[in-house]
Design a protein around this motif. Structure first.
Motif, PDB file in Angstrom:
ATOM      1  N   TYR A 116       0.808  -1.221   0.000  1.00 37.10           N
ATOM      2  CA  TYR A 116       0.000   0.000   0.000  1.00 37.10           C
ATOM      3  C   TYR A 116       0.844   1.275   0.000  1.00 37.10           C
ATOM      4  O   TYR A 116       0.489   2.238  -0.705  1.00 37.10           O
ATOM      5  N   PRO A 117       1.972   1.332   0.722  1.00 35.63           N
ATOM      6  CA  PRO A 117       2.842   2.503   0.550  1.00 35.63           C
ATOM      7  C   PRO A 117       3.321   2.666  -0.885  1.00 35.63           C
ATOM      8  O   PRO A 117       3.430   3.786  -1.392  1.00 35.63           O
ATOM      9  N   ALA A 118       3.592   1.544  -1.571  1.00 29.81           N
ATOM     10  CA  ALA A 118       4.010   1.622  -2.976  1.00 29.81           C
ATOM     11  C   ALA A 118       2.883   2.162  -3.846  1.00 29.81           C
ATOM     12  O   ALA A 118       3.119   2.956  -4.768  1.00 29.81           O
ATOM     13  N   CYS A 119       1.640   1.756  -3.562  1.00 30.60           N
ATOM     14  CA  CYS A 119       0.490   2.278  -4.308  1.00 30.60           C
ATOM     15  C   CYS A 119       0.371   3.785  -4.104  1.00 30.60           C
ATOM     16  O   CYS A 119       0.134   4.544  -5.056  1.00 30.60           O
ATOM     17  N   ALA A 178       0.840   6.603  -7.061  1.00 28.40           N
ATOM     18  CA  ALA A 178      -0.249   7.530  -7.368  1.00 28.40           C
ATOM     19  C   ALA A 178       0.204   8.977  -7.217  1.00 28.40           C
ATOM     20  O   ALA A 178      -0.159   9.838  -8.023  1.00 28.40           O
ATOM     21  N   ALA A 179       1.025   9.238  -6.207  1.00 27.68           N
ATOM     22  CA  ALA A 179       1.519  10.599  -5.992  1.00 27.68           C
ATOM     23  C   ALA A 179       2.385  11.056  -7.149  1.00 27.68           C
ATOM     24  O   ALA A 179       2.378  12.236  -7.518  1.00 27.68           O
ATOM     25  N   PRO A 219      -5.739  14.267  -5.343  1.00 30.60           N
ATOM     26  CA  PRO A 219      -6.183  13.984  -3.971  1.00 30.60           C
ATOM     27  C   PRO A 219      -7.277  12.929  -3.888  1.00 30.60           C
ATOM     28  O   PRO A 219      -7.422  12.271  -2.853  1.00 30.60           O
ATOM     29  N   ILE A 220      -8.019  12.740  -4.972  1.00 30.65           N
ATOM     30  CA  ILE A 220      -9.058  11.707  -4.965  1.00 30.65           C
ATOM     31  C   ILE A 220      -8.420  10.313  -4.969  1.00 30.65           C
ATOM     32  O   ILE A 220      -8.757   9.453  -4.145  1.00 30.65           O
ATOM     33  N   ILE A 221      -7.494  10.080  -5.891  1.00 27.35           N
ATOM     34  CA  ILE A 221      -6.880   8.755  -5.986  1.00 27.35           C
ATOM     35  C   ILE A 221      -6.020   8.477  -4.760  1.00 27.35           C
ATOM     36  O   ILE A 221      -6.047   7.365  -4.202  1.00 27.35           O
ATOM     37  N   LEU A 222      -5.266   9.456  -4.298  1.00 29.02           N
ATOM     38  CA  LEU A 222      -4.482   9.264  -3.076  1.00 29.02           C
ATOM     39  C   LEU A 222      -5.403   8.952  -1.901  1.00 29.02           C
ATOM     40  O   LEU A 222      -5.098   8.084  -1.064  1.00 29.02           O
TER      41      LEU A 222
END
Length: 492
Positions: free
Chosen positions: A271-274, A278-279, A288-291
């Motif tokens: 999840y940190p990689a996701c 995304a960032a 900000p929606i996807i993050l």
């Protein structure tokens, strides 16, 4: 719009049944001929990260007239419902629309027109197009991936997607194309078409494997995922944050790309990689929606320390509205109990000899707890597997705790198991059972939890003893708590 999430970008005021006075709101008024219900309803999500819906309603007059004052301050995709029927309505601040339909034929008879001459013609055009497109495509099983088109092999499946997109674009152009709509709706409509295509293609291999019993995963041609390298696809239509299809595709793309880079879902740093991908990938209103949606997933399935660090970075750099950040903080707190990485709740136990037992005595070992009741058939079904699982881990730093909810349970354990050094038969005292059920989120018995060597929750819902995959999961669990702690996290 069936099958989609409905979002509003921006804050809204308090919703009541009384007419709203918020500046920039929208108005829906009209008449229902041959009414079959006495009220009409409009609902939507107050922000992209909120699972709860807001609803306003209006009662029909004796003649079937109604009016809804919608306090929107930004473009919003809503769902209008009457009786058992529902349809999508796209609204922008200041819209004033009149609509009419027959009571039993909302989807097929609904028509929009401007309530103020030509001032809102573009809004009427948009919603007439949206209604027609839903009838032809969203409500037509032949244009859906499920249940039948998913069975197609790669080449015919892509042909199906290409044909559907071609027909959707044809419908869009026949409705006037971007010239007939506002630029906001045009961006939304084009994003819905293109991202539906992209998302269905991206998720096709996994979905087909889940649905179609072929015995093996479909072998794809080398260029199947080349479309994800198209700049028009990724990072995608970031000028259409109201598009549910764009949001779903972008989130699924993040998961696909992280796995393609070698991190499976079971990786402690998944999840940190996701979040970090995304960032890097998304900009503007969609970022900000996807993050935020990655954060919501992390709160539920990821490590608590990772979630708090990512949320701190989000607060510092995502430029999200304060209401979004407040919602995320509440959601993190709501999912704190039994989150991976949090201390396992107290578990008062009593041994077969009547002595008290605390999980702290097992520090340094994995602890697999089975909550069960020997009087229940589902619990009885798991018992024969306990001895075999224990045998597979003889000599390993793991203990299996049989936490029974009935006093006579230990007598029913499989022969030889109760005396095995890596099994601890125990009973949850009667007075402690309500608290234990609440703390460990136990809804049915048997229930299971896996606790790490350091006493923190490692898996709040591990596979049951009868699952063949449990052995592999337990083998991978040794040292995993330390691997979680070693993950590099974003710094705000």
């Amino acid at each position: 719009m069936r099958g989609l999430l409905f979002y509003i970008i921006g804050a809204v005021g308090l919703l009541t049944a009384e007419p709203a006075t918020a500046q920039g709101g929208a108005t829906l008024s009209g008449r229902v001929s041959k009414p079959t219900a006495d009220s009409i309803h409009l609902r939507w999500h107050p922000q992209p990260l909120d699972y709860k819906e807001q609803t306003i309603s209006a009662r029909l007059s004796p003649k079937g007239d109604f009016q809804l004052q919608v306090p929107v301050t930004a473009p919003v995709l809503t769902e209008l419902s009457y009786g058992d029927a529902e349809t999508s309505v796209f609204l922008e601040p200041g819209d004033a629309l009149q609509l009419k339909f027959k009571g039993e034929e909302l989807n097929t008879s609904l028509k929009f027109q401007s309530a103020d001459g030509a001032a809102h013609k573009a809004a009427a055009n948009a919603n007439n197009y949206l209604t027609e497109a839903e009838n032809k495509f969203a409500n037509n099983e032949g244009f859906q991936v499920l249940p039948e088109n998913i069975e197609l092999y790669e080449a015919p499946f892509i042909s199906f997607l290409d044909y559907r997109r071609k027909q959707q674009l044809k419908e869009y152009k026949s409705a006037g194309g971007p010239e007939a709509f506002t630029s906001t709706f045009a961006a939304f409509a084009e994003a819905e078409i293109n991202c539906l295509y992209a998302n269905d293609r991206l998720t096709y291999p996994d979905l087909r494997e889940q649905v179609v019993s072929t015995g093996s995963r479909l072998q794809l041609t080398p260029g199947f995922y080349d479309f994800t390298r198209d700049a028009a696809i990724v990072p995608g239509p970031e000028n259409a944050p109201t598009s549910p299809e764009a949001q779903e595709f972008m989130l699924n793309y993040v998961h696909y790309q992280v796995r393609a880079e070698g991190k499976p879902l079971s990786d402690p740093g998944y999840y940190p990689a996701c979040y970090q991908l995304a960032a890097r990938t998304f900009k503007g209103a969609m970022r900000p929606i996807i993050l935020g949606r990655v954060l919501l997933e992390t709160f539920r399935f990821g490590h608590y320390d990772h979630a708090t660090a990512m949320l701190a970075d989000y607060a510092a750099s995502a430029q999200a509205p304060p209401a979004w950040l407040a919602l995320l903080r509440r959601d993190l707190e709501a999912h704190k109990e039994m989150a991976i990485g949090t201390p396992a709740p107290p578990l008062p136990l009593r041994t077969a000899e009547g002595d008290s037992l605390r999980l702290a005595v097992y520090r340094g070992r994995l602890v697999y707890v089975m909550f069960w009741d020997s009087r229940l058939p589902l619990s009885q079904r798991e018992l024969p597997y306990l001895k075999e699982v224990v045998k597979q881990f003889a000599g390993k730093p793991i203990v299996f705790v049989s936490a029974a909810f009935d006093e006579g349970a230990n007598k029913k354990l499989p022969a030889g198991t109760a005396t095995a050094p890596s099994v601890e038969p125990a009973v949850v005292p009667a007075k402690a059972r309500p608290k234990v059920r609440q703390s460990y989120d136990i809804e049915t018995l048997p229930s299971f939890v896996l606790i790490a060597e350091d006493g923190t929750v490692l898996d709040p819902n591990p596979k049951r003893l009868s699952s063949r995959a449990l052995l592999d999961d337990l083998k991978a669990a040794f040292g995993k708590a330390a691997a979680y702690r070693a993950v590099r996290l974003p710094k705000p």
